[in-house]
Design a protein around this motif. Structure first.
Motif, short mmCIF file in Angstrom:
data_model
loop_
_atom_site.label_atom_id
_atom_site.label_comp_id
_atom_site.label_asym_id
_atom_site.label_seq_id
_atom_site.Cartn_x
_atom_site.Cartn_y
_atom_site.Cartn_z
N CYS A 16 7.23 -45.04 -36.98
CA CYS A 16 6.35 -45.79 -37.88
C CYS A 16 6.92 -47.18 -38.18
O CYS A 16 6.74 -47.72 -39.26
N PHE A 38 11.46 -39.58 -36.75
CA PHE A 38 10.28 -39.39 -37.59
C PHE A 38 10.73 -39.06 -39.00
O PHE A 38 11.70 -38.32 -39.20
N CYS A 39 10.00 -39.57 -39.98
CA CYS A 39 10.38 -39.37 -41.38
C CYS A 39 10.17 -37.93 -41.83
O CYS A 39 10.86 -37.45 -42.71
N THR A 40 9.21 -37.24 -41.21
CA THR A 40 8.92 -35.84 -41.57
C THR A 40 8.52 -35.06 -40.33
O THR A 40 8.18 -35.63 -39.29
N CYS A 43 4.88 -35.75 -39.35
CA CYS A 43 4.76 -37.01 -38.60
C CYS A 43 5.04 -36.74 -37.11
O CYS A 43 4.30 -37.21 -36.25
N HIS A 61 -0.65 -42.78 -39.90
CA HIS A 61 0.60 -42.11 -40.22
C HIS A 61 0.35 -41.14 -41.38
O HIS A 61 -0.21 -41.53 -42.40
N GLU A 65 3.66 -34.01 -46.30
CA GLU A 65 3.88 -32.79 -45.53
C GLU A 65 2.73 -31.85 -45.76
O GLU A 65 2.12 -31.86 -46.82
#
Length: 66
Positions: A16, A38-40, A43, A61, A65
């Motif tokens: 992202c 990836f942040c999560t 994602c 994006h 969660e």
């Protein structure tokens, strides 16, 4: 003359368009020869559903969660 001092500020790209300094706890995947983080996990799942469209910014994006 500009002299750049070496630093330990290595960063790793996120899908992202961000960056991480310590990516060990984040999900990751290879895309076109580069490792992206990836942040999560959600994602990453959205990315895996359509890699090219996600990286082109055509898929929004996920903000939370599941």
């Amino acid at each position: 003359m500009i002299i750049h001092e070496p630093t330990d500020e290595t960063t790793y790209p996120t899908a992202c368009e961000g960056s991480l300094r310590e990516p060990g706890d984040y999900p990751s995947a290879d895309y076109r020869g580069r490792r992206f983080y990836f942040c999560t996990k959600v994602c990453l799942r959205v990315f895996e559903s359509d890699l090219d469209r996600f990286m082109a910014g055509e898929i929004e994006h996920p903000l939370e969660e599941e």
